[in-house]
Motif scaffolding. Sequence first.
Motif, PDB file in Angstrom:
ATOM      1  N   VAL A  61       5.970   6.555 -33.505  1.00 15.54           N
ATOM      2  CA  VAL A  61       5.899   5.236 -32.882  1.00 15.54           C
ATOM      3  C   VAL A  61       7.269   4.736 -32.431  1.00 15.54           C
ATOM      4  O   VAL A  61       7.432   4.239 -31.309  1.00 15.54           O
ATOM      5  CB  VAL A  61       5.242   4.237 -33.861  1.00 15.54           C
ATOM      6  CG1 VAL A  61       5.439   2.816 -33.394  1.00 15.54           C
ATOM      7  CG2 VAL A  61       3.758   4.549 -34.021  1.00 15.54           C
ATOM      8  N   GLY A  62       8.271   4.839 -33.291  1.00 15.97           N
ATOM      9  CA  GLY A  62       9.554   4.229 -32.994  1.00 15.97           C
ATOM     10  C   GLY A  62      10.342   4.903 -31.891  1.00 15.97           C
ATOM     11  O   GLY A  62      11.185   4.273 -31.255  1.00 15.97           O
ATOM     12  N   THR A  63      10.083   6.202 -31.652  1.00 17.32           N
ATOM     13  CA  THR A  63      10.833   6.936 -30.640  1.00 17.32           C
ATOM     14  C   THR A  63       9.993   7.344 -29.436  1.00 17.32           C
ATOM     15  O   THR A  63      10.548   7.791 -28.425  1.00 17.32           O
ATOM     16  CB  THR A  63      11.421   8.227 -31.242  1.00 17.32           C
ATOM     17  OG1 THR A  63      10.343   9.076 -31.679  1.00 17.32           O
ATOM     18  CG2 THR A  63      12.332   7.910 -32.420  1.00 17.32           C
ATOM     19  N   HIS A  64       8.675   7.228 -29.519  1.00 19.46           N
ATOM     20  CA  HIS A  64       7.740   7.646 -28.473  1.00 19.46           C
ATOM     21  C   HIS A  64       7.719   9.159 -28.288  1.00 19.46           C
ATOM     22  O   HIS A  64       7.220   9.647 -27.275  1.00 19.46           O
ATOM     23  CB  HIS A  64       8.056   6.976 -27.135  1.00 19.46           C
ATOM     24  CG  HIS A  64       7.722   5.522 -27.104  1.00 19.46           C
ATOM     25  ND1 HIS A  64       7.665   4.793 -25.925  1.00 19.46           N
ATOM     26  CD2 HIS A  64       7.435   4.636 -28.093  1.00 19.46           C
ATOM     27  CE1 HIS A  64       7.380   3.534 -26.196  1.00 19.46           C
ATOM     28  NE2 HIS A  64       7.231   3.418 -27.510  1.00 19.46           N
ATOM     29  N   LEU A  65       8.225   9.929 -29.247  1.00 23.17           N
ATOM     30  CA  LEU A  65       8.144  11.377 -29.132  1.00 23.17           C
ATOM     31  C   LEU A  65       6.733  11.851 -29.455  1.00 23.17           C
ATOM     32  O   LEU A  65       6.144  11.435 -30.457  1.00 23.17           O
ATOM     33  CB  LEU A  65       9.131  12.059 -30.078  1.00 23.17           C
ATOM     34  CG  LEU A  65      10.507  12.377 -29.467  1.00 23.17           C
ATOM     35  CD1 LEU A  65      11.389  11.151 -29.533  1.00 23.17           C
ATOM     36  CD2 LEU A  65      11.164  13.527 -30.184  1.00 23.17           C
ATOM     37  N   VAL A  66       6.197  12.717 -28.614  1.00 22.46           N
ATOM     38  CA  VAL A  66       4.913  13.376 -28.902  1.00 22.46           C
ATOM     39  C   VAL A  66       5.215  14.545 -29.839  1.00 22.46           C
ATOM     40  O   VAL A  66       5.875  15.512 -29.452  1.00 22.46           O
ATOM     41  CB  VAL A  66       4.232  13.869 -27.619  1.00 22.46           C
ATOM     42  CG1 VAL A  66       2.928  14.584 -27.954  1.00 22.46           C
ATOM     43  CG2 VAL A  66       3.961  12.705 -26.676  1.00 22.46           C
ATOM     44  N   GLU A 207       4.161   6.471 -19.640  1.00 22.69           N
ATOM     45  CA  GLU A 207       5.384   7.191 -19.295  1.00 22.69           C
ATOM     46  C   GLU A 207       5.070   8.572 -18.741  1.00 22.69           C
ATOM     47  O   GLU A 207       5.640   9.009 -17.732  1.00 22.69           O
ATOM     48  CB  GLU A 207       6.278   7.311 -20.539  1.00 22.69           C
ATOM     49  CG  GLU A 207       6.861   5.990 -21.020  1.00 22.69           C
ATOM     50  CD  GLU A 207       7.509   6.096 -22.393  1.00 22.69           C
ATOM     51  OE1 GLU A 207       8.092   5.092 -22.839  1.00 22.69           O
ATOM     52  OE2 GLU A 207       7.427   7.166 -23.019  1.00 22.69           O
ATOM     53  N   LEU A 208       4.157   9.262 -19.428  1.00 25.62           N
ATOM     54  CA  LEU A 208       3.801  10.622 -19.043  1.00 25.62           C
ATOM     55  C   LEU A 208       3.070  10.679 -17.706  1.00 25.62           C
ATOM     56  O   LEU A 208       3.420  11.474 -16.821  1.00 25.62           O
ATOM     57  CB  LEU A 208       2.900  11.243 -20.113  1.00 25.62           C
ATOM     58  CG  LEU A 208       3.540  12.065 -21.217  1.00 25.62           C
ATOM     59  CD1 LEU A 208       2.524  12.317 -22.322  1.00 25.62           C
ATOM     60  CD2 LEU A 208       4.078  13.391 -20.684  1.00 25.62           C
ATOM     61  N   LYS A 209       2.065   9.836 -17.545  1.00 29.15           N
ATOM     62  CA  LYS A 209       1.130  10.002 -16.442  1.00 29.15           C
ATOM     63  C   LYS A 209       1.439   9.116 -15.237  1.00 29.15           C
ATOM     64  O   LYS A 209       1.136   9.497 -14.104  1.00 29.15           O
ATOM     65  CB  LYS A 209      -0.293   9.733 -16.937  1.00 29.15           C
ATOM     66  CG  LYS A 209      -0.755  10.738 -17.987  1.00 29.15           C
ATOM     67  CD  LYS A 209      -2.044  10.332 -18.659  1.00 29.15           C
ATOM     68  CE  LYS A 209      -3.165  10.133 -17.685  1.00 29.15           C
ATOM     69  NZ  LYS A 209      -4.415   9.725 -18.356  1.00 29.15           N
ATOM     70  N   LEU A 235       4.730  17.555 -21.264  1.00 31.39           N
ATOM     71  CA  LEU A 235       5.006  17.127 -22.636  1.00 31.39           C
ATOM     72  C   LEU A 235       6.428  17.500 -23.058  1.00 31.39           C
ATOM     73  O   LEU A 235       7.129  16.718 -23.714  1.00 31.39           O
ATOM     74  CB  LEU A 235       3.993  17.746 -23.595  1.00 31.39           C
ATOM     75  CG  LEU A 235       2.564  17.190 -23.507  1.00 31.39           C
ATOM     76  CD1 LEU A 235       1.598  18.078 -24.279  1.00 31.39           C
ATOM     77  CD2 LEU A 235       2.499  15.765 -24.031  1.00 31.39           C
ATOM     78  N   LEU A 236       6.881  18.693 -22.673  1.00 31.20           N
ATOM     79  CA  LEU A 236       8.227  19.132 -23.044  1.00 31.20           C
ATOM     80  C   LEU A 236       9.303  18.321 -22.319  1.00 31.20           C
ATOM     81  O   LEU A 236      10.325  17.959 -22.912  1.00 31.20           O
ATOM     82  CB  LEU A 236       8.388  20.626 -22.744  1.00 31.20           C
ATOM     83  CG  LEU A 236       7.606  21.563 -23.676  1.00 31.20           C
ATOM     84  CD1 LEU A 236       7.606  22.983 -23.127  1.00 31.20           C
ATOM     85  CD2 LEU A 236       8.190  21.536 -25.074  1.00 31.20           C
ATOM     86  N   VAL A 237       9.087  18.031 -21.048  1.00 27.30           N
ATOM     87  CA  VAL A 237      10.056  17.208 -20.311  1.00 27.30           C
ATOM     88  C   VAL A 237      10.107  15.807 -20.908  1.00 27.30           C
ATOM     89  O   VAL A 237      11.188  15.236 -21.106  1.00 27.30           O
ATOM     90  CB  VAL A 237       9.696  17.156 -18.810  1.00 27.30           C
ATOM     91  CG1 VAL A 237      10.530  16.102 -18.087  1.00 27.30           C
ATOM     92  CG2 VAL A 237       9.918  18.522 -18.168  1.00 27.30           C
ATOM     93  N   HIS A 238       8.948  15.234 -21.220  1.00 24.30           N
ATOM     94  CA  HIS A 238       8.920  13.907 -21.841  1.00 24.30           C
ATOM     95  C   HIS A 238       9.657  13.928 -23.179  1.00 24.30           C
ATOM     96  O   HIS A 238      10.423  13.011 -23.500  1.00 24.30           O
ATOM     97  CB  HIS A 238       7.470  13.460 -22.040  1.00 24.30           C
ATOM     98  CG  HIS A 238       7.332  12.102 -22.649  1.00 24.30           C
ATOM     99  ND1 HIS A 238       7.263  11.907 -24.014  1.00 24.30           N
ATOM    100  CD2 HIS A 238       7.284  10.863 -22.093  1.00 24.30           C
ATOM    101  CE1 HIS A 238       7.157  10.620 -24.270  1.00 24.30           C
ATOM    102  NE2 HIS A 238       7.168   9.962 -23.123  1.00 24.30           N
ATOM    103  N   HIS A 239       9.442  14.980 -23.964  1.00 23.99           N
ATOM    104  CA  HIS A 239      10.112  15.098 -25.261  1.00 23.99           C
ATOM    105  C   HIS A 239      11.632  15.155 -25.071  1.00 23.99           C
ATOM    106  O   HIS A 239      12.392  14.496 -25.796  1.00 23.99           O
ATOM    107  CB  HIS A 239       9.622  16.352 -25.985  1.00 23.99           C
ATOM    108  CG  HIS A 239       9.947  16.390 -27.436  1.00 23.99           C
ATOM    109  ND1 HIS A 239      11.208  16.669 -27.908  1.00 23.99           N
ATOM    110  CD2 HIS A 239       9.183  16.186 -28.535  1.00 23.99           C
ATOM    111  CE1 HIS A 239      11.221  16.632 -29.226  1.00 23.99           C
ATOM    112  NE2 HIS A 239       9.995  16.332 -29.637  1.00 23.99           N
ATOM    113  N   ALA A 240      12.093  15.936 -24.075  1.00 19.82           N
ATOM    114  CA  ALA A 240      13.531  16.043 -23.818  1.00 19.82           C
ATOM    115  C   ALA A 240      14.118  14.696 -23.396  1.00 19.82           C
ATOM    116  O   ALA A 240      15.207  14.306 -23.849  1.00 19.82           O
ATOM    117  CB  ALA A 240      13.786  17.096 -22.741  1.00 19.82           C
ATOM    118  N   LEU A 241      13.411  13.975 -22.532  1.00 19.13           N
ATOM    119  CA  LEU A 241      13.889  12.667 -22.086  1.00 19.13           C
ATOM    120  C   LEU A 241      13.944  11.672 -23.246  1.00 19.13           C
ATOM    121  O   LEU A 241      14.920  10.934 -23.405  1.00 19.13           O
ATOM    122  CB  LEU A 241      12.976  12.127 -20.979  1.00 19.13           C
ATOM    123  CG  LEU A 241      13.000  12.886 -19.656  1.00 19.13           C
ATOM    124  CD1 LEU A 241      11.911  12.354 -18.731  1.00 19.13           C
ATOM    125  CD2 LEU A 241      14.366  12.776 -18.994  1.00 19.13           C
TER     126      LEU A 241
END
Length: 281
Positions: A61-66, A207-209, A235-241
């Motif tokens: 929740v706090g970082t928005h990381l999937v 953010e993703l879509k 998902l990987l690009v979102h995680h990196a960002l």
Amino acid sequence: MGTEATPGCFWRGLRLLAVDGTCWDVADSPANEAAFGRPGNGRGHDKSSFPQVRMACLIEVGTHLVLDAEPAGCRTGEVTLASRLPRSCQSGELVLADREFLGVRLWRPFTDSSADLLWRVPANRILPVERQLRDGSWLSRIHAHTDPAHRDPVTVRVVAYQLHGTSREGENYRLVTTSLLDARRYPARQLAALYQERWEAETVFAELKTHQRGARIVLTSKTPDGILQQIWAHLLVHHALRELMVRTAATRGLDPDLISFTETLRSARRSVTLTPGSFSP
């Protein structure tokens, strides 16, 4: 990714996670329709214009990381997909989820991971009072639909509350939680206030879509393998960002929510475009 110093990541020593689901429209090809299915159209008897992939996610929740995701065809329900996510849960975490997920079928796999849960209750669910606690919450039991004799119940703590000063003034809400039975250490009022953090999952999907993929954009691959590859790439690009945003916020002592996802995305795109080869494939 978050630490106890990261705003919004922990509550009373528990890392906050959320479970939720979303769908991706994918290219209209016979192979994609056969693999993923095509949902019905709410405007009539016709089917949707595009096949769809349904995906359940576990989000910090706090970082928005999937932290984990489970995609499948749209014929597979969110509860079935979410039942595979406890593999990424552990002790010291508090998992938030909306009312469509509540059921013994999904509750037990998550509690077996040693995580704690805080899930919303459907309005029609009856939760009789077995023992009242000092803060107005109470202990009750839930049962599986496959247990009509109620021989194998799950004990839960129920928190009931209303929202004030909103368009849903006076509407009744209920939450159930697992082993957070100490009303002094885990007050019902704070649990009720905490539940709104579940909506951070909706921000992650936006953010993703909407921002990263683009609004109303259909995933382009004509093959099921290609579609899954595109989803995991997003998902990987979102995680990196998001990891970049968390690290940047930490160096300045900021809440990651104060850093703009869209500006981070634009900066990353400029760096890749202007300096070819600087971003590892």
